[in-house]
Enzyme design. Structure first.
Site, PDB file in Angstrom:
ATOM      1  N   GLU A   1       0.801  -1.231   0.000  1.00  0.00           N
ATOM      2  CA  GLU A   1       0.000   0.000   0.000  1.00  0.00           C
ATOM      3  C   GLU A   1       0.836   1.286   0.000  1.00  0.00           C
ATOM      4  O   GLU A   1       0.595   2.203   0.776  1.00  0.00           O
ATOM      5  CB  GLU A   1      -0.965  -0.018   1.192  1.00  0.00           C
ATOM      6  CG  GLU A   1      -1.895  -1.230   1.153  1.00  0.00           C
ATOM      7  CD  GLU A   1      -2.727  -1.435   2.415  1.00  0.00           C
ATOM      8  OE1 GLU A   1      -2.734  -0.546   3.273  1.00  0.00           O
ATOM      9  OE2 GLU A   1      -3.356  -2.495   2.529  1.00  0.00           O
TER      10      GLU A   1
ATOM     11  N   GLU B   1      -6.296 -10.555  -1.285  1.00  0.00           N
ATOM     12  CA  GLU B   1      -7.059 -10.310  -0.050  1.00  0.00           C
ATOM     13  C   GLU B   1      -8.558 -10.252  -0.354  1.00  0.00           C
ATOM     14  O   GLU B   1      -9.273  -9.370   0.115  1.00  0.00           O
ATOM     15  CB  GLU B   1      -6.598  -9.008   0.628  1.00  0.00           C
ATOM     16  CG  GLU B   1      -5.100  -8.972   0.908  1.00  0.00           C
ATOM     17  CD  GLU B   1      -4.651  -7.782   1.752  1.00  0.00           C
ATOM     18  OE1 GLU B   1      -5.504  -7.089   2.323  1.00  0.00           O
ATOM     19  OE2 GLU B   1      -3.434  -7.557   1.832  1.00  0.00           O
TER      20      GLU B   1
HETATM   21  O1  G3I Z   1      -3.398  -7.484  18.949  1.00  0.00           O
HETATM   22  C1  G3I Z   1      -4.395  -6.633  19.543  1.00  0.00           C
HETATM   23  C2  G3I Z   1      -4.908  -7.264  20.787  1.00  0.00           C
HETATM   24  O2  G3I Z   1      -3.870  -7.343  21.727  1.00  0.00           O
HETATM   25  C3  G3I Z   1      -6.088  -6.430  21.312  1.00  0.00           C
HETATM   26  O3  G3I Z   1      -6.657  -7.068  22.413  1.00  0.00           O
HETATM   27  C4  G3I Z   1      -7.142  -6.250  20.228  1.00  0.00           C
HETATM   28  C5  G3I Z   1      -8.283  -5.337  20.677  1.00  0.00           C
HETATM   29  O4  G3I Z   1      -8.838  -4.638  19.584  1.00  0.00           O
HETATM   30  O5  G3I Z   1      -6.553  -5.672  19.111  1.00  0.00           O
HETATM   31  C6  G3I Z   1      -5.527  -6.480  18.566  1.00  0.00           C
HETATM   32  O6  G3I Z   1      -5.024  -5.877  17.455  1.00  0.00           O
HETATM   33  C7  G3I Z   1      -5.823  -5.937  16.301  1.00  0.00           C
HETATM   34  C8  G3I Z   1      -5.053  -6.669  15.220  1.00  0.00           C
HETATM   35  O7  G3I Z   1      -5.786  -6.625  14.012  1.00  0.00           O
HETATM   36  C9  G3I Z   1      -4.764  -8.123  15.568  1.00  0.00           C
HETATM   37  O8  G3I Z   1      -5.961  -8.811  15.742  1.00  0.00           O
HETATM   38  C10 G3I Z   1      -6.138  -4.508  15.849  1.00  0.00           C
HETATM   39  O9  G3I Z   1      -6.975  -3.878  16.817  1.00  0.00           O
HETATM   40  C11 G3I Z   1      -6.810  -4.515  14.506  1.00  0.00           C
HETATM   41  O10 G3I Z   1      -6.906  -3.171  14.041  1.00  0.00           O
HETATM   42  C12 G3I Z   1      -5.966  -5.315  13.541  1.00  0.00           C
HETATM   43  O11 G3I Z   1      -6.646  -5.313  12.315  1.00  0.00           O
HETATM   44  C13 G3I Z   1      -5.954  -5.856  11.209  1.00  0.00           C
HETATM   45  C14 G3I Z   1      -5.689  -4.758  10.195  1.00  0.00           C
HETATM   46  O12 G3I Z   1      -5.074  -5.329   9.040  1.00  0.00           O
HETATM   47  C15 G3I Z   1      -4.788  -3.691  10.796  1.00  0.00           C
HETATM   48  O13 G3I Z   1      -4.176  -2.905   9.916  1.00  0.00           O
HETATM   49  C16 G3I Z   1      -6.841  -6.935  10.604  1.00  0.00           C
HETATM   50  O14 G3I Z   1      -6.951  -8.030  11.510  1.00  0.00           O
HETATM   51  C17 G3I Z   1      -6.249  -7.423   9.275  1.00  0.00           C
HETATM   52  O15 G3I Z   1      -7.196  -8.231   8.628  1.00  0.00           O
HETATM   53  C18 G3I Z   1      -5.940  -6.230   8.382  1.00  0.00           C
HETATM   54  O16 G3I Z   1      -5.341  -6.721   7.221  1.00  0.00           O
HETATM   55  C19 G3I Z   1      -5.042  -5.748   6.192  1.00  0.00           C
HETATM   56  C20 G3I Z   1      -3.866  -6.258   5.408  1.00  0.00           C
HETATM   57  O17 G3I Z   1      -2.798  -6.568   6.270  1.00  0.00           O
HETATM   58  C21 G3I Z   1      -3.435  -5.254   4.346  1.00  0.00           C
HETATM   59  N1  G3I Z   1      -4.532  -4.869   3.493  1.00  0.00           N
HETATM   60  C22 G3I Z   1      -5.745  -4.450   4.177  1.00  0.00           C
HETATM   61  C23 G3I Z   1      -6.171  -5.519   5.177  1.00  0.00           C
HETATM   62  C24 G3I Z   1      -7.483  -5.163   5.816  1.00  0.00           C
HETATM   63  O18 G3I Z   1      -7.343  -4.025   6.594  1.00  0.00           O
END
Ligand code: G3I
Length: 384
Positions: free
Chosen positions: A165, A270
């Site tokens: 990105e 994705e």
């Molecule tokens: O790890 C913490 C955890 O400790 C905490 O308790 C919890 C509470 O909200 O959050 C956890 O972190 C989360 C993390 O995923 C792991 O589960 C974040 O809040 C959450 O924002 C994060 O979201 C991820 C996102 O990328 C972040 O940028 C999504 O799971 C993941 O599917 C998403 O993937 C991205 C690709 O890498 C790139 N392209 C877009 C795609 C969708 O956003």
């Protein structure tokens, strides 16, 4: 056309087999319908997996992945904040489990992602007083991270999303600390370091909303610059965080053709299809976007109406029709998640919604969209 057993029964049989269930049924279990089998010869089919799946804690999810897919991508476990949370501090516990899971199931193992502006801790860009580091320091940190991570999985992770990105909606390079501190050559450096760490690994540029013409033009220019610099770009990942009504199939077609014309592999990396009302104007996957929850934005908290279920199935048939037409150019199609329960789309851009973007429902049962994908593959065969 090949006769197939009813999909739900086939998947239960696959799940039982993968879970090591030895119960003897009176009737021999039919050969399972699987995405991997249906699409074999066309392209790899993968899923992004979370810790529950690759640690085996989610036994049903792990069995479903083993039965249905031949490639995996880590949803979060190989991102910078997961692997390298503090200066000089690496944590490979989850990543090692992820790679072992993929190997155990003979899968094409993807690494995601080395350079991104999200999920990268702020220490990476700062000195001990909180001020931005120099270009030299950041380049040294980038090199250390890539050599350590790619080097650890050399020969085991087959392909890496090296830069994720990096292009903004208008086609310019996205304003990130990577750009402001290192400068415009940071993607070139990242690819060089990854190639140095594992010369045999496939290296990819990955982005969303490349169907939007200005952004696509910017990504094409970036890939051209990388290739002109002698950087080994093996492929471009089109994320395809899609909606029922966006992007138009013709634009997906144009986008695949445009990147294939650069002489690189094209991957759908994705894939999901959001069925809920639009909460923000933008398409794509900018994780910084957020909207407040309102009941009208979450219309189906209990179940998806059949009419929308059928719309989703038709949409998946349409998308796979395009991917299959480009099967010589598309090398992999990966879904961003396994079941609707685990999808990031339940929390973006509105937290706590009930979305239905994937092929398997919250209990891991195949949806009509799954049948539509199998049918699209059957219709395209024997061309592959
Ligand atoms: O790890 C913490 C955890 O400790 C905490 O308790 C919890 C509470 O909200 O959050 C956890 O972190 C989360 C993390 O995923 C792991 O589960 C974040 O809040 C959450 O924002 C994060 O979201 C991820 C996102 O990328 C972040 O940028 C999504 O799971 C993941 O599917 C998403 O993937 C991205 C690709 O890498 C790139 N392209 C877009 C795609 C969708 O956003």
């Amino acid at each position: 056309m090949t006769r197939r057993p009813p999909v739900a029964a086939a998947c239960l049989a696959a799940l039982a087999a993968a879970a090591g269930c030895t119960h003897r049924a009176a009737v021999p279990a039919p050969a399972p319908a699987s995405l991997a089998a249906a699409l074999r010869g066309a392209f790899l089919v993968g899923a992004a997996v979370n810790e529950g799946v690759f640690s085996g804690r989610d036994t049903a999810g792990a069995a479903l992945v083993a039965a249905q897919f031949n490639s995996v991508t880590p949803e979060n476990a190989l991102k910078w904040e997961s692997l390298h949370p503090g200066r000089g501090r690496y944590d490979f516990a989850a990543a090692d489990r992820y790679v072992a899971f993929g190997e155990r199931h003979g899968m094409f193992v993807v690494g995601h992602t080395l350079v991104w502006h999200n999920q990268t801790p702020s220490w990476v860009f700062e000195d001990t007083t909180g001020h931005p580091v120099s270009r030299d320091t950041l380049v040294a940190r980038l090199r250390d991270h890539i050599l350590t991570v790619v080097g650890r999985y050399r020969g085991r992770v087959a392909g890496w999303d090296v830069v994720n990105e990096a292009v903004a909606d208008d086609g310019s390079l996205r304003r990130t600390p990577w750009l402001s501190i290192v400068g415009e050559d940071y993607p070139v450096l990242a690819f060089r370091f990854a190639h140095e760490a594992d010369p045999a690994a496939q290296l990819y540029y990955n982005d969303y909303s490349l169907e939007n013409a200005p952004k696509r033009a910017g990504a094409i220019a970036l890939v051209r610059r990388l290739l002109a610099a002698g950087v080994p770009v093996a492929g471009v990942g089109l994320q395809e965080h899609d909606r029922l009504d966006w992007p138009a199939a013709a634009d997906v077609d144009t986008t695949i053709a445009a990147f294939a014309a650069l002489g690189v592999k094209v991957m759908v990396t994705e894939l999901d299809v959001d069925v809920l009302p639009r909460a923000v104007r933008q398409t794509g996957a900018d994780v910084t976007l957020a909207a407040a929850a309102r009941p009208e934005l979450n219309p189906w908290p209990a179940a998806l109406p059949d009419s929308v279920q059928q719309q989703l199935a038709r949409r998946y048939a349409e998308l796979f029709g395009v991917f299959l037409r480009h099967r010589g150019q598309v090398s992999r199609v990966t879904f961003w998640g396994v079941t609707d329960r685990d999808s990031w789309k339940n929390d973006w851009p509105v937290r706590g919604r009930t979305n239905y973007p994937l092929l398997f429902d919250r209990e891991g049962r195949p949806k009509p969209a799954f049948d539509a994908v199998i049918a699209a593959a059957d219709a395209a065969r024997p061309g592959f």
